[in-house]
Motif scaffolding. Structure first.
Motif, PDB file in Angstrom:
ATOM      1  N   PHE A 175      -6.204  -1.705   5.199  1.00  0.00           N
ATOM      2  CA  PHE A 175      -7.042  -0.458   4.354  1.00  0.00           C
ATOM      3  C   PHE A 175      -8.222   0.103   5.098  1.00  0.00           C
ATOM      4  CE2 PHE A 175      -6.096  -2.869   0.473  1.00  0.00           C
ATOM      5  CZ  PHE A 175      -5.663  -2.295  -0.309  1.00  0.00           C
ATOM      6  N   ALA A 176      -8.700  -0.483   5.556  1.00  0.00           N
ATOM      7  CA  ALA A 176      -9.390  -0.297   6.769  1.00  0.00           C
ATOM      8  C   ALA A 176      -8.805   0.948   7.699  1.00  0.00           C
ATOM      9  CB  ALA A 176     -10.848  -1.041   7.900  1.00  0.00           C
ATOM     10  N   LEU A 177      -7.985   1.130   8.422  1.00  0.00           N
ATOM     11  CA  LEU A 177      -6.560   1.525   9.249  1.00  0.00           C
ATOM     12  C   LEU A 177      -6.274   2.784   8.222  1.00  0.00           C
ATOM     13  CD1 LEU A 177      -4.477  -1.041  11.175  1.00  0.00           C
ATOM     14  CD2 LEU A 177      -6.465   0.696  11.981  1.00  0.00           C
TER      15      LEU A 177
ATOM     16  N   LEU B 276       0.925  -0.584  -0.366  1.00  0.00           N
ATOM     17  CA  LEU B 276      -0.119   0.238   0.129  1.00  0.00           C
ATOM     18  C   LEU B 276       0.713   1.366  -0.085  1.00  0.00           C
ATOM     19  CD1 LEU B 276      -3.307   0.919  -0.215  1.00  0.00           C
ATOM     20  CD2 LEU B 276      -3.182   0.673   2.758  1.00  0.00           C
ATOM     21  N   ASN B 277       2.230   1.132   0.595  1.00  0.00           N
ATOM     22  CA  ASN B 277       2.792   2.287   0.802  1.00  0.00           C
ATOM     23  C   ASN B 277       3.403   2.290  -0.486  1.00  0.00           C
ATOM     24  OD1 ASN B 277       1.917   2.642   3.235  1.00  0.00           O
ATOM     25  ND2 ASN B 277       4.216   1.854   4.262  1.00  0.00           N
ATOM     26  N   LYS B 278       3.737   1.272  -1.284  1.00  0.00           N
ATOM     27  CA  LYS B 278       4.249   1.600  -2.641  1.00  0.00           C
ATOM     28  C   LYS B 278       3.719   2.567  -4.060  1.00  0.00           C
ATOM     29  CE  LYS B 278       8.473  -0.179  -1.669  1.00  0.00           C
ATOM     30  NZ  LYS B 278       9.718  -0.179  -2.072  1.00  0.00           N
ATOM     31  N   ILE B 279       2.195   1.425  -3.715  1.00  0.00           N
ATOM     32  CA  ILE B 279       1.622   2.003  -5.190  1.00  0.00           C
ATOM     33  C   ILE B 279       0.476   3.103  -4.269  1.00  0.00           C
ATOM     34  CG2 ILE B 279       1.087  -0.662  -5.428  1.00  0.00           C
ATOM     35  CD1 ILE B 279      -1.485  -0.366  -4.107  1.00  0.00           C
ATOM     36  N   LEU B 280       0.656   4.262  -3.899  1.00  0.00           N
ATOM     37  CA  LEU B 280       0.425   5.104  -2.982  1.00  0.00           C
ATOM     38  C   LEU B 280      -0.063   6.176  -3.643  1.00  0.00           C
ATOM     39  CD1 LEU B 280      -1.558   5.698  -0.435  1.00  0.00           C
ATOM     40  CD2 LEU B 280       0.041   7.024   0.182  1.00  0.00           C
ATOM     41  N   THR B 281       0.587   5.979  -5.154  1.00  0.00           N
ATOM     42  CA  THR B 281       0.490   7.586  -5.378  1.00  0.00           C
ATOM     43  C   THR B 281      -0.240   6.982  -7.000  1.00  0.00           C
ATOM     44  OG1 THR B 281       3.023   6.928  -6.096  1.00  0.00           O
ATOM     45  CG2 THR B 281       2.665   8.623  -4.917  1.00  0.00           C
ATOM     46  N   THR B 282      -0.529   6.124  -7.401  1.00  0.00           N
ATOM     47  CA  THR B 282      -1.001   5.488  -8.573  1.00  0.00           C
ATOM     48  C   THR B 282      -2.061   4.852  -8.310  1.00  0.00           C
ATOM     49  OG1 THR B 282       0.585   3.048  -8.300  1.00  0.00           O
ATOM     50  CG2 THR B 282       1.827   5.252  -8.971  1.00  0.00           C
ATOM     51  N   LEU B 283      -2.648   4.461  -7.295  1.00  0.00           N
ATOM     52  CA  LEU B 283      -4.053   4.003  -7.070  1.00  0.00           C
ATOM     53  C   LEU B 283      -4.931   4.991  -6.248  1.00  0.00           C
ATOM     54  CD1 LEU B 283      -5.416   1.988  -8.634  1.00  0.00           C
ATOM     55  CD2 LEU B 283      -3.873   0.501  -6.856  1.00  0.00           C
ATOM     56  N   ASN B 284      -5.892   4.682  -7.032  1.00  0.00           N
ATOM     57  CA  ASN B 284      -7.117   5.016  -5.965  1.00  0.00           C
ATOM     58  C   ASN B 284      -7.494   3.911  -4.785  1.00  0.00           C
ATOM     59  OD1 ASN B 284      -8.864   6.916  -4.510  1.00  0.00           O
ATOM     60  ND2 ASN B 284     -10.394   7.081  -6.528  1.00  0.00           N
TER      61      ASN B 284
ATOM     62  N   LYS C 180      -9.097   4.155  -2.360  1.00  0.00           N
ATOM     63  CA  LYS C 180     -10.379   4.283  -1.913  1.00  0.00           C
ATOM     64  C   LYS C 180     -11.146   2.844  -2.633  1.00  0.00           C
ATOM     65  CE  LYS C 180     -11.438   8.525   0.869  1.00  0.00           C
ATOM     66  NZ  LYS C 180     -12.230   9.187   0.983  1.00  0.00           N
ATOM     67  N   VAL C 181     -11.303   3.496  -3.783  1.00  0.00           N
ATOM     68  CA  VAL C 181     -11.310   1.871  -4.912  1.00  0.00           C
ATOM     69  C   VAL C 181     -11.685   1.417  -4.973  1.00  0.00           C
ATOM     70  CG1 VAL C 181     -12.170   1.904  -7.235  1.00  0.00           C
ATOM     71  CG2 VAL C 181     -12.034   4.913  -6.508  1.00  0.00           C
ATOM     72  N   LEU C 182     -10.347   0.514  -4.692  1.00  0.00           N
ATOM     73  CA  LEU C 182      -9.481  -0.462  -4.728  1.00  0.00           C
ATOM     74  C   LEU C 182     -10.251  -0.886  -3.154  1.00  0.00           C
ATOM     75  CD1 LEU C 182      -7.617  -2.560  -5.630  1.00  0.00           C
ATOM     76  CD2 LEU C 182      -6.166  -1.810  -3.824  1.00  0.00           C
ATOM     77  N   ALA C 183     -10.027  -0.379  -2.075  1.00  0.00           N
ATOM     78  CA  ALA C 183     -10.671  -0.967  -0.750  1.00  0.00           C
ATOM     79  C   ALA C 183     -12.311  -0.977  -0.838  1.00  0.00           C
ATOM     80  CB  ALA C 183     -10.391   0.138   0.611  1.00  0.00           C
ATOM     81  N   PHE C 184     -12.794  -0.169  -1.422  1.00  0.00           N
ATOM     82  CA  PHE C 184     -14.352  -0.227  -1.961  1.00  0.00           C
ATOM     83  C   PHE C 184     -14.545  -1.873  -2.550  1.00  0.00           C
ATOM     84  CE2 PHE C 184     -18.356   0.098  -4.711  1.00  0.00           C
ATOM     85  CZ  PHE C 184     -19.315   0.127  -2.969  1.00  0.00           C
ATOM     86  N   GLN C 185     -13.737  -2.080  -3.619  1.00  0.00           N
ATOM     87  CA  GLN C 185     -14.064  -3.121  -4.323  1.00  0.00           C
ATOM     88  C   GLN C 185     -13.568  -4.719  -3.833  1.00  0.00           C
ATOM     89  OE1 GLN C 185     -14.725  -3.715  -7.306  1.00  0.00           O
ATOM     90  NE2 GLN C 185     -15.729  -1.715  -7.550  1.00  0.00           N
TER      91      GLN C 185
END
Length: 189
Positions: free
Chosen positions: A145-147, A60-68, A70-75
């Motif tokens: 993701f929740a945290l 999550l720390n690595k992809i934080l800038t390239t991915l939304n 919230k959308v990933l967590a919702f899915q």
């Protein structure tokens, strides 16, 4: 109303899990080793939870800038309960065909003072013991993701949905295993 003796249910689940482990592990392992008892699942679950939690945090720390996120967590939060149900059903049916479960005879229930409901619950709990690692992976992954997003309330609802999903899947797998057993019995008569 049928009274269920949960001590008997958990004893049946322990016996089925132990039988499955002992027939699938190597004979050179000490019979009294933790590797040949269902408590190994607890050890595997703890290691899995910590490992998945750490890997997800790093990811999550690595992809934080390239991915939304919230959308990933919702899915993930929406899809995992349905996937857990399907996994439990598929795993339960495949477990029926596994050679290591040949030692678990459905005919022994007729010899024991056990109600059919206790037997079904014990068998379902045995399946839950064996597949607990998949629930742990889902909960660990989503907890990160929740945290991160502050969705602890959502995660608690997700926890309830996941527990419901695995129970539904395990009981549906028991129904299918019984159906498969009756079909195969009709072919051998």
């Amino acid at each position: 109303m049928v009274k269920i003796n949960f001590k008997t249910v958990f004893r049946i689940a322990w016996i089925f899990s132990t039988s499955s482990i002992r027939t699938s592990t190597k004979s050179f392992i000490n019979p009294n080793s933790i590797l040949r008892k269902p408590t190994i699942f607890l050890v595997v679950d703890v290691i899995t939870f910590v490992g998945v939690f750490l890997l997800t945090t790093i990811f999550l720390n690595k992809i934080l800038t390239t991915l939304n996120v919230k959308v990933l967590a919702f899915q993930i939060f929406v899809g995992f309960p349905a996937l857990l149900t399907m996994f439990m059903v598929i795993y339960g049916v495949l477990w029926e065909f596994n050679p290591s479960t040949r030692g678990i005879s459905k005919d022994t229930i007729n010899w024991l003072p056990v109600k059919p409901s206790e037997y079904v619950l014990g068998s379902a709990f045995s399946l839950l013991y064996v597949t607990s690692w998949i629930l742990v992976v889902c909960l660990s992954l989503t907890l990160v993701f929740a945290l991160y997003l502050g969705w602890i309330n959502v995660w608690l609802i997700f926890l309830g949905l996941c527990l419901t999903s695995i129970f539904i899947g395990a009981f549906f797998a028991e129904i299918l295993k019984d159906f498969i057993g009756k079909i195969s019995l009709s072919f051998y008569k």
